[in-house]
Every structure is written in C-alpha cells, then in structure tokens.
Write a protein that holds these residues in place. Structure first.
Motif, short mmCIF file in Angstrom:
data_model
loop_
_atom_site.label_atom_id
_atom_site.label_comp_id
_atom_site.label_asym_id
_atom_site.label_seq_id
_atom_site.Cartn_x
_atom_site.Cartn_y
_atom_site.Cartn_z
N PRO A 107 0.77 -1.12 0.09
CA PRO A 107 -0.08 -0.06 -0.15
C PRO A 107 0.91 1.14 -0.07
O PRO A 107 2.23 1.19 0.34
N ALA A 108 0.30 2.56 -0.18
CA ALA A 108 1.10 3.58 -0.21
C ALA A 108 1.51 4.03 1.12
O ALA A 108 2.64 4.63 1.35
N GLY A 109 0.58 3.74 1.94
CA GLY A 109 1.02 4.14 3.44
C GLY A 109 0.34 3.30 4.48
O GLY A 109 -0.87 2.74 4.16
N LEU A 110 0.90 2.97 5.82
CA LEU A 110 0.31 2.15 6.63
C LEU A 110 0.10 2.98 8.06
O LEU A 110 1.13 3.54 8.46
N LEU A 111 -1.09 2.74 8.58
CA LEU A 111 -1.52 3.60 9.83
C LEU A 111 -1.81 2.30 10.73
O LEU A 111 -2.72 1.86 10.50
N ILE A 112 -0.76 2.34 11.78
CA ILE A 112 -0.92 1.12 12.61
C ILE A 112 -1.33 1.30 13.98
O ILE A 112 -0.53 2.44 14.69
N ASN A 113 -2.38 0.83 14.59
CA ASN A 113 -2.80 1.09 16.03
C ASN A 113 -1.70 0.45 16.79
O ASN A 113 -1.43 -0.93 16.72
N GLY A 114 -0.92 1.13 17.69
CA GLY A 114 0.22 0.59 18.59
C GLY A 114 -0.43 -0.03 19.74
O GLY A 114 -0.61 0.48 21.01
N THR A 115 -0.86 -1.34 19.55
CA THR A 115 -1.75 -2.14 20.54
C THR A 115 -0.79 -2.73 21.64
O THR A 115 -1.13 -2.76 22.89
N ASP A 116 0.36 -2.99 21.01
CA ASP A 116 1.40 -3.85 22.09
C ASP A 116 2.89 -3.47 21.42
O ASP A 116 3.04 -3.73 20.33
N PRO A 117 3.74 -3.66 22.44
CA PRO A 117 5.25 -3.65 21.90
C PRO A 117 5.41 -4.65 21.03
O PRO A 117 6.53 -4.64 20.28
N GLY A 118 4.82 -5.95 21.17
CA GLY A 118 4.95 -7.02 20.21
C GLY A 118 4.89 -6.87 18.88
O GLY A 118 5.32 -7.70 17.97
N ILE A 119 4.10 -5.79 18.49
CA ILE A 119 4.10 -5.55 17.10
C ILE A 119 5.21 -4.90 16.30
O ILE A 119 5.36 -4.33 15.09
N VAL A 135 2.54 5.27 13.46
CA VAL A 135 1.78 4.17 14.71
C VAL A 135 0.94 5.39 15.34
O VAL A 135 1.34 6.72 15.43
N TYR A 136 -0.34 4.84 15.75
CA TYR A 136 -1.25 6.02 16.54
C TYR A 136 -1.74 5.23 17.81
O TYR A 136 -1.71 4.15 17.94
N ASP A 137 -2.29 6.02 18.52
CA ASP A 137 -2.94 5.75 19.76
C ASP A 137 -1.65 5.41 21.05
O ASP A 137 -1.59 6.28 21.90
N SER A 138 -1.03 4.35 20.88
CA SER A 138 0.14 3.95 21.91
C SER A 138 1.55 4.13 21.23
O SER A 138 1.42 3.22 19.93
N ASP A 139 2.48 4.64 21.69
CA ASP A 139 3.89 4.52 20.72
C ASP A 139 4.34 3.11 21.14
O ASP A 139 3.94 2.30 21.86
N ILE A 140 5.13 2.89 20.04
CA ILE A 140 6.10 1.49 20.10
C ILE A 140 7.20 2.18 19.96
O ILE A 140 7.94 2.05 18.73
N PRO A 141 7.91 2.58 21.07
CA PRO A 141 9.26 3.11 21.00
C PRO A 141 10.35 2.57 20.44
O PRO A 141 11.24 2.97 19.93
N GLY A 142 10.20 1.14 20.66
CA GLY A 142 11.49 0.12 20.07
C GLY A 142 11.48 0.06 18.49
O GLY A 142 12.15 -0.61 17.94
N SER A 143 10.25 0.38 17.91
CA SER A 143 10.16 0.10 16.58
C SER A 143 10.80 1.47 15.63
O SER A 143 11.47 2.26 16.50
N ARG A 144 10.99 1.09 14.27
CA ARG A 144 11.39 2.24 13.41
C ARG A 144 10.28 3.00 12.84
O ARG A 144 10.55 3.51 11.68
N ARG A 145 9.25 3.02 13.28
CA ARG A 145 7.93 3.75 12.71
C ARG A 145 8.31 5.43 12.36
O ARG A 145 9.41 5.93 13.06
N HIS A 146 7.87 5.85 11.48
CA HIS A 146 8.36 7.17 10.86
C HIS A 146 7.54 8.26 11.84
O HIS A 146 8.30 9.26 11.99
#
Lengths: 341, 337
Positions: A107-119, A135-146
């Motif tokens: 897809p052109a872009g991905l909007l992901i609900n930050g449900t759990d650091p497991g993602i 990522v929205y709602d809760s941050d996934i700090p260990g990830s490389r999200r933009h």
C-alpha cells in the motif's frame, strides 16, 4: 554405499546450514530511515493510491466512531482509497499477521494502532519494505515507525488520580480496573498510583481485569461494593470499564456516592456523566490520531515538505516524529457541549 | 480413483485448497501468487499448525485440550521472564518453558485419565489458571529478548522463516509415527472404542496421559517459536487459539467423537483457514465481515465434504478408521505390545 549416504546427508545438512540466514542484529544507534521510502514525485493524487489502517478489535465502538470514521472522512476528502483491516477480537498476533500480509500488497502508507510492543517486528518489516508507517494511539518506542500520534497513558492515569483525590477529599478506599497486561494500561495504572501514593489516607483495595467487557466490569464492581461497603471511588481504564462500573453503582443505589472516573467519551459515557453517575471522563482526541496520521503518510508519499535534496538518504523524514494529541477533561460542567456534537 | 480420493478428507481438502488458490491467483494475480505472500501465509499458520498437530492426536483419541492457547502464552512468557529478569542462558530458559508446558500437560492428563475429571472442565479450568500464570510471568509484555532466542523464530532458510520449517518437520515426524508405529495407532482404537481398546490390552489411561503431555509439549514449542518470532512475550498470546485450532482439526478430518483423522489434515485445516483469511486481507474485506464470511465458508466446506462423501460412500459414511483396520492387524498390534 553407507559411506556415500553419510557423505550425502552431511553435504545436504551443511548446505542447509549455509543457506540459513540469521536475522539482522539491532543496534540502539541504528539509522532511522536508511530504507528507500516509496514516494511519488508528483503532488497529484492518484485515485488508486491506497492507505491502510491496521488495528485490532476492529468493531469496538470507540474505534469505529472515532478512529475509523476520521480515517474514512480523510480518505474521501483527499480522494484516495482507504481500507481498515484487522481482527474482530483483541488479538495482537492476528493484528501482526494482518500487517505482514498487507505489506506484501504494497500500500502507499500504513497507519497502525500501537496496541502492544509485540508489533515492533511487523512495523520494522513495513519500514524495511519502504512503506511509510505511522503508529497511533500508543507509541511503540522500540520500533522504526516514521511517526507517532497519540495520548500519553501515564497522563491519563495522573488525570484520573488527581480528580479522584479531589472527589473523595484525599481519603478513603479506591479500586481500579482495565485490561491487565496491556502496556498502555499498565502505564495508566502507574500514573494513577504515583498520584495516589502521595495521599496516605487513600487505600487502594485492588487492581482488577475487566477484560474490556461491560458485564465483567459490572460484576467486579458489585463484588467490590459488597466486600467494601465504604468504597469511595473507582477508576476505569478501558472503554467498557465506565459503563460497567456505572451500572453496578446505580444498581447498588450508590450513584454519586461512589465516585467514578474513567476513560473515553462515547454517547453512553457522556449520558452517565450528565446523570451524575460518572464524575469525570479522561477523553482522548482520537479523531486527530487517524486524520493527521493519514495526512502525515500522504505528506511522506508526496514529499509535501521537502527538507533536503534527498531526505531518506540522510536519514530524516519530512513529518513530525512524535505528537501528543493531549487529553479532554469532561465533567458535568462541560458535558452538554459534547452531547450536542 | 477420483471417488476414492474424495472419500479421504486430506485429499478432498487438498483439492479444495488448490482450487481456492487457483481462483485467488486469477482474481489477484499481482498480490496472491507471490513468493512473499505465500511464505507469509505459511508463516502465519505455522504456529497454529504445530498446536493443531497435538490437538489432532488428542481428538483421534476422543479428547481435546482447551488450555493450549494459554500454554502458548505461558511457555514463551516464562522463557522470556527467565532470560530477561534472571539472565538465564537461552537454552536453559527454553528448557524451562518447555518443561512447564509438559508439566501442565501431565497435570491435565493425570486428572483426566486417572482421576476421571471431565476433559472439558479440566482443560477449561487449566486454561484460566495458565492464562493467569502467563499474566504473572509476562506482565505487560517483555521485549528486547536475547538475539539468539529471536534467531530461532526469525532466521530464514531458502528465504522462508524458520517456524514454517519447524512446522513441516513436526507434521512429517508425527505423520510418520501415527502411520507407521503401533504405539501411536493405538490412539485410533482408543478413540473408536475406549472400552474395547482397554479390553484388548491397551493401557488406555497411560496413553491418554501421554496424549495430553504431547499436546502441551507442542503448544510449549509453539509458544517459544511465537515469542521468538515476535521478539517479545505477551500474556495475550494464543488467546482464542484453542477454538481456532479445534476448528482447523475438525475441518482437517477429525471428529469430536474420536477415532478418525490424519496428522496432515491438521496442516490442511489450518492452511484452508489461513488462505481464506489471507484472501480477505488482499481483497480488503473489513474485519467486521471477516468472521462472518469465514464462518459461512467453513460451514459450506464441511457440508460439501459431507455431501461428497455421502454420495460416494453410503456404506462407509463417517466410519471410524479403527473399524476399517482388519482384526488381523489389530491382533498384530497387540502382539507387539
């Protein structure tokens, strides 16, 4: 013959071991945007351009009425395709599977609900595939999200704690409930406890798992009221905590006597505030998560604000890194404004 | 020939899956028949299939285990907890995770087989206990697991992630054992007629105990693989897996009344569900509709299978495999014991 088969087996095994590819090691100082992000040179909108939101518990009213509604509204306003995918239940592994399957469809872009650091791994996979990922709602700090947009759950806990202290006059018994084991809620619980611990006359009688279920929240509350008739207040942390707690308090004839603070502001929550059963709602600005989240993706794809000759090459993005959308405090004084919306 | 093939659920389901893949490839040529998508589908169904293999064996023997999803969360959570908070070396932590799963299986098996507790009540209670245990050991989730632990589930062989290979290996080993060894074939006799199996000298209680231990051990392996694949342990892992796995196994040819089923059926049942779910993602079917569509397809698939079997095999309709075994073979099995 036996020797030949041994040699064959050993060769095959060695071949397989050589073919085995280990995962890359992750270093803390890893370059954030070394991947080639798929961008469009044109600012023109392609109607086939697709932005995908992946969440979990896709039919949760709060998600449908706020997150998904704003995302779809954004898609219609921009003239691009938007899709909302994810499991019907709160199922993080199924959300991960959906993300990974969506990556394969580019897809052109991905909007992901930050449900759990497991993602984290799934987010990193999307970024590595060159897909702008927010990522929205809760941050996934260990990830490389933009980028991330959302609420600080610790602040939600603090807001509830401070209001509860005021409501019960700094003394009495309180309890709290939500979905145990979820990172964002545990942060909220911690925020609440950090406020409460400053008041030695407040006793916390328990932390309960209502499994995001109204019936469970009601049952837990009625059991709590039976065990502690002098209970002063209860704090809720998921969308269904408030309605469940309010139901049990009303049935026990203690509406207004047992103070309730909780999260979210669905019509049911607002009605209960107006009735005086719930005293405060810590509301999130969820529409902003997905509207601006999608807009950030769009801006990345179309290089709306170019900061250098080649942003990706020097490891920067042209969108904000972290956005705290803030909280809304809803009480009986201002609930009318939200009901009229 | 075709009639004979269709009588066997493994073949009929295999043909159905092939047809679905063909249609999906025609409808979505850019997204479905790609190496990336297919390897992703296989990866996604690998964990469920490993658990389904254990469940298939249990269902063949006429029992089932509702605690497998919780065991998946607990084994991975315990291993992660020991590595992260107690600096235990990776192999020891894995061993502890697997041992805990085996212990849970032993408790289930002992209480069901030797004390006569109803399997549904026992495993339902165990599901709650172990889920609580998972919450205790994994808390709000444990990330940043050791590199070599993550490598177990994240490494690739020939471009395909390792859990897929482990799954294929487990399916192959168990298929061989169930087809070729007297020990495992006894589960068909137990599932077909427990009393007759007991009278013929099979140690039914002991076999049932082993069945629960094996099922839990496979769930333990699945838990370790899932947490290493995700690089994180979560108390919510495996939630709802038990029903998903039982559905896959029933779809793959098992019966709740026991006595029938083949190990490759577990893989095919999981594949069927995984491919349908994948097509719905590619077709951008909203999650609101996915469960409804999946449910309708499952009912239709099972009905179609029953219809075909009914038409082609009036006499042997749903006849348990143990009955098909000749008395000579049964006698041979008991002699070996």
């Amino acid at each position: 013959m036996k020797r030949l088969s041994t040699v064959l087996y050993t060769t095959c095994l060695t071949g397989l071991l050589v073919a085995c590819e280990l995962p890359p090691r992750q270093h803390s100082g890893e370059k954030q945007t070394a991947d080639i992000i798929r961008t469009s040179a044109s600012t023109e909108v392609d109607p086939n351009e697709e932005y995908v939101m992946v969440t979990t518990a896709i039919n949760m009213p709060m998600y449908v009425n706020h997150d998904q509604a704003a995302f779809k509204k954004w898609g219609a306003a921009r003239g691009v395709k938007v899709s909302v995918l994810g499991p019907a239940e709160w199922d993080v592994p199924a959300q991960i599977e959906t993300i990974e399957q969506v990556i394969a469809t580019r897809p052109a872009g991905l909007l992901i609900n930050g449900t759990d650091p497991g993602i984290t791994q799934a987010i990193n996979k999307a970024v590595a595939a060159g897909i702008p990922t927010v990522v929205y709602d809760s941050d996934i700090p260990g990830s490389r999200r933009h980028a991330f947009l959302g609420t600080d759950w610790y602040q939600i806990g603090q807001m509830q704690g401070e209001e509860m202290v005021k409501l019960i006059g700094g003394k009495g018994k309180i309890a709290y409930m939500g979905i145990l084991g979820l990172t964002n809620m545990e942060q909220g619980f911690q925020g609440l406890l950090d406020v409460i611990k400053k008041y030695p006359e407040i006793e916390v009688v328990g932390k309960f798992d209502d499994k995001a279920n109204v019936e469970t929240a009601a049952k837990l509350t009625s059991d709590l009221l039976a065990a502690h008739p002098d209970l002063s207040g209860i704090c809720g942390f998921d969308s269904n905590s408030g309605p469940g707690m309010a139901l049990a308090v009303k049935e026990a004839g203690k509406a207004g006597k047992v103070k309730i603070t909780t999260v979210d502001w669905e019509p049911e929550h607002l009605q209960l505030v107006q009735e005086g059963v719930i005293q405060m709602l810590a509301g999130q600005k969820r529409e902003l998560f997905t509207w601006y989240g999608a807009q950030f993706l769009f801006d990345m794809v179309h290089s709306t604000n170019k900061l250098s000759a080649n942003d990706a090459q020097i490891g920067i993005t042209n969108i904000p890194h972290t956005i705290n959308t803030g909280l809304i405090k809803i009480t009986k004084e201002n609930v009318g404004q939200f009901l009229k919306r | 020939m075709l009639k004979k093939l269709l009588q066997d659920r493994v073949y009929s389901l295999g043909i159905t899956i092939a047809l679905i893949c063909l249609v999906a490839s025609i409808l979505f040529p850019a997204n479905f028949p790609t190496f990336e998508n297919v390897s992703q589908v296989m990866l996604n169904l690998s964990i469920d299939t490993i658990v389904a293999v254990g469940m298939m064996l249990l269902l063949i023997s006429g029992a089932f285990d509702l605690s497998v999803g919780s065991v998946v969360a607990f084994s991975g959570g315990l291993a992660a907890n020991l590595m992260y908070f107690h600096n235990l070396p990776v192999p020891l932590a894995i061993l502890a995770g697997l041992s805990s799963a085996i212990l849970i299986g032993w408790v289930n098996g002992y209480l069901i087989a030797y004390q006569g507790v109803n399997p549904m009540i026992q495993t339902l209670a165990m599901m709650g206990i172990v889920r609580g245990g998972a919450l205790l050991v994994a808390g709000a989730g444990i990330q940043n697991l050791p590199y070599w632990y993550n490598a177990i589930g994240q490494s690739k062989l020939l471009g395909i992630q390792m859990p897929v290979w482990y799954m294929l290996l487990i399916v192959a080993i168990l298929s061989f054992l169930v087809n070729k060894t007297v020990f495992f074939r006894r589960y068909y006799y137990i599932g077909g007629n427990e009393k007759a199996a007991h009278l013929s000298g099979i140690r039914v209680k002991q076999m049932k105990l082993y069945g629960f231990i094996l099922s839990a051990a496979l769930a333990g392996i699945a838990g370790i693989l899932l947490s290493s694949r995700l690089g994180a342990a979560m108390s919510t892992l495996g939630r709802g897996m038990e029903l998903r796995v039982i559905t896959a196994v029933i779809l793959g040819g098992a019966s709740l009344s026991g006595g029938v089923g083949k190990i490759p059926g577990a893989l095919l049942g999981a594949m069927f569900m995984g491919i349908i779910a994948n097509i719905m993602v590619i077709a951008r079917v909203s999650g609101l509709w996915q469960d409804i569509i999946l449910g309708i397809i499952l009912i239709f698939a099972v009905w179609l299978d029953l219809f075909v079997q009914k038409r082609s095999l009036h006499q042997n309709f749903f006849r348990p495999i143990w009955k098909k075994e000749s008395s000579k073979e049964l006698g041979k099995a008991e002699l070996v014991e």
